[in-house]
Design a protein around this motif. Structure first.
Motif, PDB file in Angstrom:
ATOM      1  N   MET A 128       0.649  -1.016  -0.048  1.00  0.00           N
ATOM      2  CA  MET A 128       0.012   0.022  -0.053  1.00  0.00           C
ATOM      3  C   MET A 128       1.003   1.214  -0.068  1.00  0.00           C
ATOM      4  N   GLU A 129       2.197   1.091  -0.152  1.00  0.00           N
ATOM      5  CA  GLU A 129       3.193   2.197  -0.091  1.00  0.00           C
ATOM      6  C   GLU A 129       3.137   2.808   1.097  1.00  0.00           C
ATOM      7  N   GLN A 130       2.788   2.181   2.172  1.00  0.00           N
ATOM      8  CA  GLN A 130       3.156   2.680   3.679  1.00  0.00           C
ATOM      9  C   GLN A 130       4.390   2.178   4.050  1.00  0.00           C
ATOM     10  N   TYR A 131       5.384   2.705   3.574  1.00  0.00           N
ATOM     11  CA  TYR A 131       6.744   1.895   3.764  1.00  0.00           C
ATOM     12  C   TYR A 131       7.356   2.262   5.114  1.00  0.00           C
ATOM     13  N   LYS A 132       7.201   3.534   5.731  1.00  0.00           N
ATOM     14  CA  LYS A 132       7.268   3.676   7.239  1.00  0.00           C
ATOM     15  C   LYS A 132       6.602   2.657   8.142  1.00  0.00           C
ATOM     16  N   LEU A 133       5.264   2.322   7.831  1.00  0.00           N
ATOM     17  CA  LEU A 133       4.555   1.516   8.747  1.00  0.00           C
ATOM     18  C   LEU A 133       4.943   0.202   8.552  1.00  0.00           C
ATOM     19  N   SER A 134       5.651  -0.177   7.599  1.00  0.00           N
ATOM     20  CA  SER A 134       5.993  -1.700   7.356  1.00  0.00           C
ATOM     21  C   SER A 134       7.398  -1.916   7.973  1.00  0.00           C
ATOM     22  N   ILE A 135       8.163  -0.902   8.273  1.00  0.00           N
ATOM     23  CA  ILE A 135       9.542  -1.340   8.900  1.00  0.00           C
ATOM     24  C   ILE A 135       9.622  -1.806  10.300  1.00  0.00           C
ATOM     25  N   PRO A 136       8.758  -1.381  10.987  1.00  0.00           N
ATOM     26  CA  PRO A 136       8.555  -1.987  12.539  1.00  0.00           C
ATOM     27  C   PRO A 136       8.234  -3.776  12.211  1.00  0.00           C
ATOM     28  N   PHE A 137       7.500  -3.966  11.397  1.00  0.00           N
ATOM     29  CA  PHE A 137       6.937  -5.367  11.317  1.00  0.00           C
ATOM     30  C   PHE A 137       8.058  -6.281  10.676  1.00  0.00           C
ATOM     31  N   TYR A 138       8.854  -5.699   9.687  1.00  0.00           N
ATOM     32  CA  TYR A 138       9.802  -6.255   9.021  1.00  0.00           C
ATOM     33  C   TYR A 138      10.863  -6.611  10.128  1.00  0.00           C
ATOM     34  N   GLU A 139      11.026  -5.587  10.840  1.00  0.00           N
ATOM     35  CA  GLU A 139      12.154  -5.757  12.151  1.00  0.00           C
ATOM     36  C   GLU A 139      11.753  -6.908  12.917  1.00  0.00           C
ATOM     37  N   GLN A 140      10.330  -6.780  13.399  1.00  0.00           N
ATOM     38  CA  GLN A 140      10.112  -7.995  14.215  1.00  0.00           C
ATOM     39  C   GLN A 140      10.300  -9.316  13.740  1.00  0.00           C
ATOM     40  N   ALA A 141       9.981  -9.442  12.535  1.00  0.00           N
ATOM     41  CA  ALA A 141      10.156 -10.783  11.577  1.00  0.00           C
ATOM     42  C   ALA A 141      11.359 -11.235  11.798  1.00  0.00           C
ATOM     43  N   LEU A 142      12.503 -10.251  11.650  1.00  0.00           N
ATOM     44  CA  LEU A 142      13.807 -10.715  11.631  1.00  0.00           C
ATOM     45  C   LEU A 142      14.190 -11.355  13.018  1.00  0.00           C
ATOM     46  N   THR A 143      13.306 -10.918  14.150  1.00  0.00           N
ATOM     47  CA  THR A 143      13.885 -11.661  15.386  1.00  0.00           C
ATOM     48  C   THR A 143      13.489 -13.058  15.638  1.00  0.00           C
ATOM     49  N   VAL A 144      12.383 -13.469  14.792  1.00  0.00           N
ATOM     50  CA  VAL A 144      11.789 -14.681  15.114  1.00  0.00           C
ATOM     51  C   VAL A 144      12.109 -15.613  13.574  1.00  0.00           C
ATOM     52  N   CYS A 145      12.451 -15.008  12.546  1.00  0.00           N
ATOM     53  CA  CYS A 145      12.445 -15.981  11.353  1.00  0.00           C
ATOM     54  C   CYS A 145      13.667 -16.823  11.292  1.00  0.00           C
ATOM     55  N   TYR A 146      13.780 -17.767  10.152  1.00  0.00           N
ATOM     56  CA  TYR A 146      15.081 -18.446  10.110  1.00  0.00           C
ATOM     57  C   TYR A 146      16.144 -17.679   9.385  1.00  0.00           C
ATOM     58  N   ASP A 147      17.295 -17.898   9.222  1.00  0.00           N
ATOM     59  CA  ASP A 147      18.100 -17.082   8.746  1.00  0.00           C
ATOM     60  C   ASP A 147      18.142 -17.013   7.323  1.00  0.00           C
ATOM     61  N   ARG A 148      17.747 -18.236   6.592  1.00  0.00           N
ATOM     62  CA  ARG A 148      17.840 -18.247   5.279  1.00  0.00           C
ATOM     63  C   ARG A 148      16.385 -17.467   4.866  1.00  0.00           C
ATOM     64  N   GLU A 149      15.716 -16.739   5.573  1.00  0.00           N
ATOM     65  CA  GLU A 149      14.618 -15.767   5.262  1.00  0.00           C
ATOM     66  C   GLU A 149      14.983 -14.089   5.390  1.00  0.00           C
ATOM     67  N   LYS A 150      16.019 -14.116   6.198  1.00  0.00           N
ATOM     68  CA  LYS A 150      16.515 -12.745   6.635  1.00  0.00           C
ATOM     69  C   LYS A 150      17.005 -11.978   5.212  1.00  0.00           C
ATOM     70  N   GLY A 151      17.650 -12.530   4.258  1.00  0.00           N
ATOM     71  CA  GLY A 151      18.103 -11.792   3.174  1.00  0.00           C
ATOM     72  C   GLY A 151      16.975 -10.959   2.679  1.00  0.00           C
ATOM     73  N   GLU A 152      15.483 -11.776   2.260  1.00  0.00           N
ATOM     74  CA  GLU A 152      14.556 -11.122   1.642  1.00  0.00           C
ATOM     75  C   GLU A 152      14.108 -10.201   2.657  1.00  0.00           C
ATOM     76  N   ILE A 153      13.911 -10.277   3.856  1.00  0.00           N
ATOM     77  CA  ILE A 153      13.422  -9.109   4.688  1.00  0.00           C
ATOM     78  C   ILE A 153      14.277  -7.710   4.580  1.00  0.00           C
ATOM     79  N   TYR A 154      15.751  -8.310   4.705  1.00  0.00           N
ATOM     80  CA  TYR A 154      16.633  -6.888   4.719  1.00  0.00           C
ATOM     81  C   TYR A 154      16.621  -6.421   3.290  1.00  0.00           C
ATOM     82  N   TYR A 155      16.163  -7.151   2.238  1.00  0.00           N
ATOM     83  CA  TYR A 155      16.060  -6.645   0.984  1.00  0.00           C
ATOM     84  C   TYR A 155      14.812  -5.584   0.943  1.00  0.00           C
ATOM     85  N   ARG A 156      13.769  -6.260   1.494  1.00  0.00           N
ATOM     86  CA  ARG A 156      12.380  -5.339   1.575  1.00  0.00           C
ATOM     87  C   ARG A 156      12.675  -3.954   2.376  1.00  0.00           C
ATOM     88  N   LEU A 157      13.708  -4.220   3.538  1.00  0.00           N
ATOM     89  CA  LEU A 157      13.995  -2.811   4.372  1.00  0.00           C
ATOM     90  C   LEU A 157      14.880  -2.179   3.648  1.00  0.00           C
TER      91      LEU A 157
END
Length: 308
Positions: A128-157
């Motif tokens: 929805m192009e609400q980039y600032k609002l998406s950042i905290p949820f991506y950061e929360q996902a980084l704390t509990v996801c698998y390492d193999r998934e972190k590259g994709e999340i950092y890419y989004r950030l």
């Protein structure tokens, strides 16, 4: 941008489907584990909704979940599943509504299950192009996801910060994405994603260098303007424009100093020095007196007479 979003969303649907299948196996979704908070829902309908959900039929699952929620008030975990159904139906506004309302109360669930909810909420804001609002949820996902998934999340950030023109944070997240993609190259499409990340990192660095150069020029101009402003405030009569006259005290000149030697005048035509002209008549007369008169006899006394 729409074409990119469609391609982007397709890849994310595949990722989330894999995650949801893992959830189904990992947590053994069944109606006995996710009963309603106020009263027991229809077990047959609930099992049917879960079956639709696990098979990727999110629209059918959503209809049943909504009906059960209206009648029985499903618990937070099922409401999170409603949010996921909306997400896969491209209804990101309702996805955010359901997911963000229950995520704070899902801390008792397993880490990877929570990572799916965090990630889906972040993606809904992102799309929805609400980039600032998406950042905290991506950061929360980084704390509990698998390492193999972190590259994709950092890419989004990296994209989130890039769209906000925070080039340094965007570059830093792309650097982290590159590290995780290099560490986990076995995944499908990782090489292509790695190439994209490297290009994005280089692009952000170019923007950083451009900004540093512009800032340096701006600082130099500010200093120049400041100096001009200071100079403009100085009164003109306070500026010394003539050299002060220096008086020489002849009494202090040492006797041992050498006299000044002047050269003779030079005739410009012959390039030879001309003798100085003495205009003193008395001195001329004295010189003539000092010269002895010429004796003609002495000049010729030794001459031999020649006979005729």
């Amino acid at each position: 941008m729409l074409g990119w979003n469609h391609k982007y969303r397709s890849s994310m649907l595949m990722i989330n489907r894999l995650k949801l299948w893992c959830l189904a196996v990992l947590f053994g979704l069944s109606i006995t584990q996710v009963l309603a908070q106020n009263s027991d829902p229809d077990p047959v309908q609930l099992d049917k909704a879960v079956a639709y959900f696990n098979s990727g039929k999110y629209h059918e699952a959503l209809l049943i979940f909504q009906d059960l929620d209206n009648r029985y008030k499903l618990n937070d975990r099922f409401k999170a599943y409603i949010g996921l159904c909306y997400y896969h139906e491209w209804d990101y506004k309702n996805a955010v509504k359901y997911l963000t309302s229950v995520i704070p109360r899902l801390g008792m669930l397993a880490p990877h299950e929570r990572s799916v909810y965090y990630f889906s909420a972040a993606e809904s804001h992102f799309l929805m192009e609400q980039y600032k609002l998406s950042i905290p949820f991506y950061e929360q996902a980084l704390t509990v996801c698998y390492d193999r998934e972190k590259g994709e999340i950092y890419y989004r950030l990296g994209f989130c910060y890039m769209f906000g023109k925070d080039w340094e944070k965007a570059r830093d997240n792309y650097v982290l994405a590159e590290e995780f993609f290099r560490a986990h190259k076995a995944g499908q499409g990782v090489e292509a994603r790695l190439a994209q990340v490297i290009n994005m990192r280089k692009g952000c660095q170019a923007k950083i260098d451009e900004k540093l150069a512009a800032d340096s020029i701006a600082r130099a101009k500010a200093r120049e303007d400041s100096l001009r402003s200071i100079a403009a405030k100085i009164p003109l009569d306070s500026i010394i424009t003539e050299k002060p006259e220096v008086k020489v005290d002849t009494a202090t000149i040492s006797k041992s100093e050498k006299p000044i030697i002047t050269t003779q005048d030079v005739d410009e035509k012959t390039k030879k020095p001309t003798p100085p002209v003495d205009n003193n008549p008395k001195k001329k007369a004295k010189k003539q007196e000092d010269v002895a008169p010429i004796n003609l006899n002495d000049l010729y006394k030794n001459k031999i007479e020649v006979g005729e």
